[in-house]
Design an enzyme around this catalytic site. Sequence first.
Site, short mmCIF file in Angstrom:
data_model
loop_
_atom_site.label_atom_id
_atom_site.label_comp_id
_atom_site.label_asym_id
_atom_site.label_seq_id
_atom_site.Cartn_x
_atom_site.Cartn_y
_atom_site.Cartn_z
N ALA A 75 0.93 -1.12 0.14
CA ALA A 75 0.02 0.13 -0.03
C ALA A 75 1.00 1.31 -0.01
O ALA A 75 0.49 2.34 -0.55
CB ALA A 75 -1.07 0.28 1.15
N HIS B 127 3.74 1.74 -1.70
CA HIS B 127 3.96 2.00 -3.14
C HIS B 127 2.63 2.62 -3.80
O HIS B 127 2.84 3.71 -4.53
CB HIS B 127 4.15 0.94 -3.85
CG HIS B 127 5.65 0.18 -3.36
ND1 HIS B 127 5.82 -1.08 -3.06
CD2 HIS B 127 6.78 0.40 -3.48
CE1 HIS B 127 6.90 -1.41 -2.56
NE2 HIS B 127 7.71 -0.40 -2.65
N LYS C 141 9.66 7.11 3.60
CA LYS C 141 10.19 6.01 4.36
C LYS C 141 11.82 6.01 4.15
O LYS C 141 12.56 5.55 5.21
CB LYS C 141 9.51 4.75 3.56
CG LYS C 141 10.26 3.49 3.87
CD LYS C 141 9.85 2.74 5.32
CE LYS C 141 10.46 1.63 5.85
NZ LYS C 141 11.38 0.84 4.78
N ASP C 142 12.22 6.07 3.01
CA ASP C 142 13.84 6.12 2.75
C ASP C 142 14.11 7.52 2.54
O ASP C 142 14.48 8.20 1.56
CB ASP C 142 14.13 5.40 1.38
CG ASP C 142 13.63 3.99 1.42
OD1 ASP C 142 14.22 3.20 2.03
OD2 ASP C 142 12.30 3.73 0.87
N SER D 73 8.44 -3.84 1.72
CA SER D 73 8.63 -5.27 0.96
C SER D 73 9.37 -6.35 1.91
O SER D 73 9.04 -7.50 1.91
CB SER D 73 9.30 -5.22 -0.30
OG SER D 73 8.58 -4.10 -1.00
N ARG D 74 10.25 -5.73 2.80
CA ARG D 74 11.26 -6.43 3.72
C ARG D 74 10.33 -7.03 4.97
O ARG D 74 10.84 -8.11 5.49
CB ARG D 74 12.52 -5.83 3.99
CG ARG D 74 13.32 -5.80 2.80
CD ARG D 74 14.88 -5.51 3.30
NE ARG D 74 15.68 -5.55 2.21
CZ ARG D 74 16.12 -4.48 1.36
NH1 ARG D 74 15.77 -3.23 1.49
NH2 ARG D 74 17.21 -4.68 0.66
P1 AMP Z 1 11.40 0.00 -2.91
O1 AMP Z 1 10.48 -0.76 -3.57
O2 AMP Z 1 11.56 -0.41 -1.35
O3 AMP Z 1 12.62 0.34 -3.43
O4 AMP Z 1 10.48 1.43 -2.50
C1 AMP Z 1 10.27 2.21 -3.83
C2 AMP Z 1 9.64 3.53 -3.35
O5 AMP Z 1 8.59 3.41 -2.35
C3 AMP Z 1 10.65 4.40 -2.44
O6 AMP Z 1 10.56 5.81 -3.06
C4 AMP Z 1 10.26 4.15 -1.07
O7 AMP Z 1 10.71 5.23 -0.14
C5 AMP Z 1 8.87 4.33 -1.30
N1 AMP Z 1 8.00 3.37 0.09
C6 AMP Z 1 8.53 2.26 0.54
N2 AMP Z 1 7.71 1.90 1.58
C7 AMP Z 1 7.01 3.13 1.60
C8 AMP Z 1 6.10 3.19 2.53
N3 AMP Z 1 5.69 2.41 3.75
N4 AMP Z 1 5.21 4.53 2.51
C9 AMP Z 1 5.45 5.02 1.52
N5 AMP Z 1 6.43 5.08 0.43
C10 AMP Z 1 7.22 4.04 0.60
#
Ligand code: AMP
Length: 287
Positions: A39, A41, A153-154, A190-191
Amino acid sequence: MARTPPVVRSIKELRKTVQGWRRRGKTVALVPTMGALHAGHLSLIELARKNAGRVVVSIFVNPTQFGPNEDFDAYPRTEPRDLELLTRAKADLLYAPSVHTMYPDEFATRVDVLGLTARLEGASRPQHFAGVTTVVAKLFMQSLPDMAVFGEKDYQQLLVVKRMVRDLDFPIRIIAGPTLRESDGLAMSSRNAYLTPTERAVAPRLNAVLQDVARELSARRPINEAVYLGRDWLEGAGLRVDYLEVRDAETLSPLDGYITSPARLLAAVFLGRVRLIDNVPILPAHG
Ligand code: AMP
């Protein structure tokens, strides 16, 4: 019935589609992800849809941002399910290139933001941000979007990408989306799928402690004291602290004394073998 977005794997086809949209006067937003969508993403895709006429979501598990002992091979890859979620979220295109498309033989270039990447995540994960900025620069040049959406988040990654965009004059607006959380406060990731049920029950303590420490800081507790307390609370809950730091919200410079300007509390902890990160804003005390 929502339409399943086309899945594009070549740069040529991606550019052709995006150029077609542009000719029809549509603005384009890119939402880069590594898939295993949740959610959080989807909230970024919604934000993209509010700001742009067309939304490209990329899914690429980027090998260069993983360290040698990290989880690149184990990272969840769930494209069919992701495509269903993208259909419901009304994304206009899924760009899912192969590793070879992104890193052809004899690939030799690296985009590296200095300074900002040295501490926090960068200290624990050397090369990580160079991998991120290199792949994000490539995704930008491949899709040529008007804007791109990244999650708070990041938080350090968000600032690093903004720095790169300013330094390299990419004509791309970076939009930040807030962190989406489970009802118990755990930041969606995702982790989180790696957590055992017992670990999952403890994991929300990370955000709870961050909130408590942020409150202490806003109530004028000195930074070193509040961080000391926070470490104690995290370790007491069974979370092994990698870092817990208070930084300037814009520059990520270290702070000491009391909070007098917008700051961010950032942490990484290990829970068993799973590494969790989270961060919260700290508001300066009034008066
Ligand atoms: P990732 O797939 O983990 O590389 O994350 C892709 C994007 O989704 C990055 O910009 C993350 O900061 C964002 N993201 C990851 N987790 C969340 C979250 N819980 N809430 C909002 N954005 C997120």
